[in-house]
Scaffold this active site. Structure first.
Site, PDB file in Angstrom:
ATOM      1  CE  LYS A  71     -33.696 -16.038  68.188  1.00 40.40           C
ATOM      2  NZ  LYS A  71     -33.647 -17.195  67.309  1.00 40.40           N
TER       3      LYS A  71
ATOM      4  CE  LYS B  43     -26.099  -9.567  61.298  1.00 41.72           C
ATOM      5  NZ  LYS B  43     -26.910 -10.238  62.305  1.00 41.72           N
TER       6      LYS B  43
ATOM      7  N   GLY C 272     -35.399 -15.963  63.353  1.00 42.50           N
ATOM      8  CA  GLY C 272     -35.890 -14.645  62.949  1.00 42.50           C
ATOM      9  C   GLY C 272     -36.795 -14.694  61.727  1.00 42.50           C
ATOM     10  NE  ARG C 273     -33.650 -18.614  57.754  1.00 34.76           N
ATOM     11  CZ  ARG C 273     -32.583 -18.610  58.546  1.00 34.76           C
ATOM     12  NH1 ARG C 273     -32.218 -17.498  59.162  1.00 34.76           N
ATOM     13  NH2 ARG C 273     -31.875 -19.701  58.738  1.00 34.76           N
TER      14      ARG C 273
ATOM     15  CD  GLU D 203     -30.918 -14.740  57.270  1.00 33.32           C
ATOM     16  OE1 GLU D 203     -30.524 -13.644  56.838  1.00 33.32           O
ATOM     17  OE2 GLU D 203     -31.617 -14.844  58.291  1.00 33.32           O
TER      18      GLU D 203
ATOM     19  CD  GLU E  70     -27.988  -3.560  59.922  1.00 34.41           C
ATOM     20  OE1 GLU E  70     -27.842  -3.987  61.088  1.00 34.41           O
ATOM     21  OE2 GLU E  70     -27.511  -4.131  58.919  1.00 34.41           O
TER      22      GLU E  70
ATOM     23  CG  HIS F  66     -45.935  -4.799  30.828  1.00 32.59           C
ATOM     24  ND1 HIS F  66     -46.379  -4.677  29.522  1.00 32.59           N
ATOM     25  CD2 HIS F  66     -46.954  -5.362  31.522  1.00 32.59           C
ATOM     26  CE1 HIS F  66     -47.625  -5.115  29.447  1.00 32.59           C
ATOM     27  NE2 HIS F  66     -48.005  -5.540  30.644  1.00 32.59           N
TER      28      HIS F  66
HETATM   29  O1  F6P Z   1     -29.517 -11.082  58.591  1.00 31.61           O
HETATM   30  C1  F6P Z   1     -29.080 -11.796  59.680  1.00 31.61           C
HETATM   31  C2  F6P Z   1     -30.080 -11.779  60.791  1.00 31.61           C
HETATM   32  O2  F6P Z   1     -29.468 -12.403  61.876  1.00 31.61           O
HETATM   33  C3  F6P Z   1     -31.403 -12.437  60.441  1.00 31.61           C
HETATM   34  O3  F6P Z   1     -31.403 -13.797  60.536  1.00 31.61           O
HETATM   35  C4  F6P Z   1     -32.320 -11.771  61.379  1.00 31.61           C
HETATM   36  O4  F6P Z   1     -33.649 -11.939  61.007  1.00 31.61           O
HETATM   37  C5  F6P Z   1     -31.842 -10.341  61.288  1.00 31.61           C
HETATM   38  O5  F6P Z   1     -30.432 -10.454  61.181  1.00 31.61           O
HETATM   39  C6  F6P Z   1     -32.230  -9.455  62.425  1.00 31.61           C
HETATM   40  O6  F6P Z   1     -31.772  -9.937  63.643  1.00 31.61           O
HETATM   41  P1  F6P Z   1     -32.368  -9.412  65.011  1.00 31.61           P
HETATM   42  O7  F6P Z   1     -33.802  -9.769  65.067  1.00 31.61           O
HETATM   43  O8  F6P Z   1     -31.566 -10.095  66.067  1.00 31.61           O
HETATM   44  O9  F6P Z   1     -32.174  -7.921  65.048  1.00 31.61           O
END
Ligand code: F6P
Length: 547
Positions: free
Chosen positions: A206, A512, A267-268, A353, A212, A384
């Site tokens: 987003k 972060k 995002g979620r 979250e 990452e 199990h």
């Molecule tokens: O974990 C924090 C967060 O901001 C989430 O809410 C989001 O889904 C994820 O990082 C990834 O963010 P982006 O889509 O901006 O890379």
């Protein structure tokens, strides 16, 4: 005292919980033949049985009084109308618009949301048809065989979970792989057997700034250019999904290859948008749209059914009852379907979250629990592993059992055996077994009374452990859409009752920011900042020396 605990409805529930603590569900079932009929309901594509909770009709009434006192219905209507209910970020919350099939006009911040959604869906249809039909060619003229989705959190967990859940419906024409971890192992392993000539990357972010994702996207680009050599070929192999077009273009993605996301989609809650592109590439657009249909059906149910017949509302209220009035601080999700093996991970982000907050809408610290710890695993494997603790441990952990009438793939003798366990476990958790029953059983097996008395307490199972049973006809796109939407609305309702802001996630920011600072300090010649605590500083120095 915060406002929620001052409500008459909240206090009535506290008093009612004191009366209920001494009751046993087993007696409640024995006393009332109609208990299942009273405490179960049918919602689109889902049967929800919440009768195995420590509740009576008075409990339900008191919980509904609380939901009413918290204005659940009017806030729900505001969300669907596109009002800026995400107040901390000053945004509308409109993931429901992504699957709306009514076509009625809808605006957010002066934009025609309906037209935006329609446009991006149309672009998705076109891309999916080209790629799946073999018309989308790579830089050497070959059709695509593999899609690598690069994203994390909400830009990964939903599409990954759905792809796995519906893998039984894939025609195998395109393989989809997911890379989320910045640990180089994952991308290296994923790319090891792929061919740059036939690989399409979908970079889903987003913000298009997530460390990452950007690191993995750069490594993917390097891997691709290693063979392709020419940067102009990137436009045949890199797609982006983002609300930050400039950043995606800066990365090198061609403008026509960027799919939009909007501020009004968290995002979620975004798998319904172009973030779900890998799902559609893997399964086809028809299946993706079935998923939207299923979610839309649940949205309509949530919008129109009275609270007591409303599946997301009742699921939310059972959670509130167990958490806030009976003191249960964890909640397990137990899918009895291999295809749903990523559902607990997906729901962890969605629930924790969203509602893992400790101040209310006015910014005051709350004096009650918000979201419990959400965790889980495929139920039959869990039996199990950790079920011993669910049955006899000192913590009572409410659980959702999720199963289906029909299997995705029928293999003789398997599904009934699976479902026998599904029904047995929640029955055992509810009924338990008393000392007298244990004695009777052991004595019938010929055990002497002295030995019986030695072990009887170890075999007693108190029962009275709450569960919800969620039964689908089959795990298919439509029912999965309904299932996910049901949980999304559960989260929404609970957020209102806990009076927390469900649509921001500022808690994850601090980590972060610190990570970015530490990354710079890990450079060989860089100083480790004196501002760190002794533990962190020494660990960083140890790492730098030892690597
Ligand atoms: O974990 C924090 C967060 O901001 C989430 O809410 C989001 O889904 C994820 O990082 C990834 O963010 P982006 O889509 O901006 O890379």
């Amino acid at each position: 005292m915060s406002s929620r605990t001052e409500l008459t409805a909240w206090q009535a529930l506290e008093a009612h919980a004191r009366d209920m603590q001494n009751k046993h569900m087993s007696d409640l079932f024995d006393e009332d033949d109609l208990r299942f009929a009273k405490f179960s309901l049918k919602s689109p594509n889902i049967l929800l049985d919440y009768s195995k909770n420590l509740i009576t009709e008075d409990t339900r009434k008191a919980l509904i009084d609380l939901a009413e006192a918290c204005d659940v219905e009017s806030l729900r209507d505001k969300m669907f109308a596109g009002e800026k209910i995400n107040r901390t970020e000053d945004r509308a919350v409109l993931h429901v618009a992504l699957r709306d099939r009514t076509g009625e006009p809808l605006e957010a911040d002066g934009d025609d949301v309906r037209a935006q959604v329609k446009h991006e869906l149309e672009r998705m249809r076109s891309l999916v048809a080209q790629v799946r039909g073999g018309d989308w060619r790579g830089y050497t003229g070959k059709p695509m065989t593999d899609v690598v989705s690069i994203g994390i959190g909400g830009s990964n967990l939903g599409p990954l979970m759905v792809t796995e859940a519906l893998s039984g419906y894939s025609d195998g024409s395109l393989n989809v792989h997911y890379v989320s971890n910045i640990d180089g192992f994952q991308i290296a392993q994923t790319l090891r057997d792929l061919d740059p000539e036939t690989t399409l990357f979908v970079v889903a972010s987003k913000t298009f700034t997530t460390l990452e994702t950007m690191t993995n996207a750069s490594s993917a680009e390097t891997w691709f250019l290693d063979k392709a050599k020419d940067k102009s070929f990137i436009n045949r192999h890199f797609i982006a999904v983002s609300s930050n077009r400039p950043k995606a273009m800066e990365f090198g993605v061609a403008e026509e290859n960027i799919f939009d996301m909007w501020d009004w989609v968290g995002g979620r809650f975004s798998l319904w948008s172009a973030i779900g592109l890998p799902i559609a590439l893997n399964l086809g657009m028809e299946i993706f749209e079935e998923l939207l249909e299923g979610a839309f059906e649940m949205d309509q149910h949530f919008l129109t059914e009275p609270l007591s017949k409303n599946a997301p509302v009742m699921l939310a209220l059972m959670g509130v009852w167990n958490n806030n009035f009976l003191g249960r601080k964890a909640h397990a999700l137990l899918p009895y379907d291999q295809c749903l093996h990523r559902l607990p991970a997906y729901m962890q982000q969605a629930e924790m979250e969203s509602n893992g907050k400790s101040v209310n809408w006015s910014g005051e610290r709350i004096d009650y629990s918000s979201v419990p710890l959400i965790w889980g695993e495929v139920g039959i494997n869990g039996q199990h592993a950790f079920y011993q603790c669910l049955h006899q441990g000192t913590q009572i952990v409410p659980a959702d059992f999720i199963g289906s009438v029909e299997p995705t793939v029928a293999v003789k003798g398997h599904h009934d055996a699976l479902m026998a366990n599904f029904f047995a476990q929640s029955e055992a958790m509810m009924r338990g077994i008393s000392a007298d029953q244990v004695r009777e059983e052991l004595s019938a097996k010929g055990m002497g009374s002295e030995r019986i008395e030695e072990i009887v307490n170890h075999k007693v199972h108190e029962g009275n452990r709450p569960t919800n049973t969620i039964l689908l006809q089959k795990v298919d796109a439509r029912s999965l859409g309904s299932l996910i939407a049901m949980y999304e609305h559960k989260i929404f309702v609970q957020g209102i009752i806990w009076e927390v802001h469900s649509f921001d996630q500022w808690g994850v920011e601090l980590g972060k920011v610190l990570a970015n600072g530490i990354l710079a300090e890990l450079a060989p010649d860089a100083e480790v900042g004196a501002g760190h605590d002794a533990s962190t500083r020494n660990l960083i120095e140890y790492y730098k020396k030892a690597r």
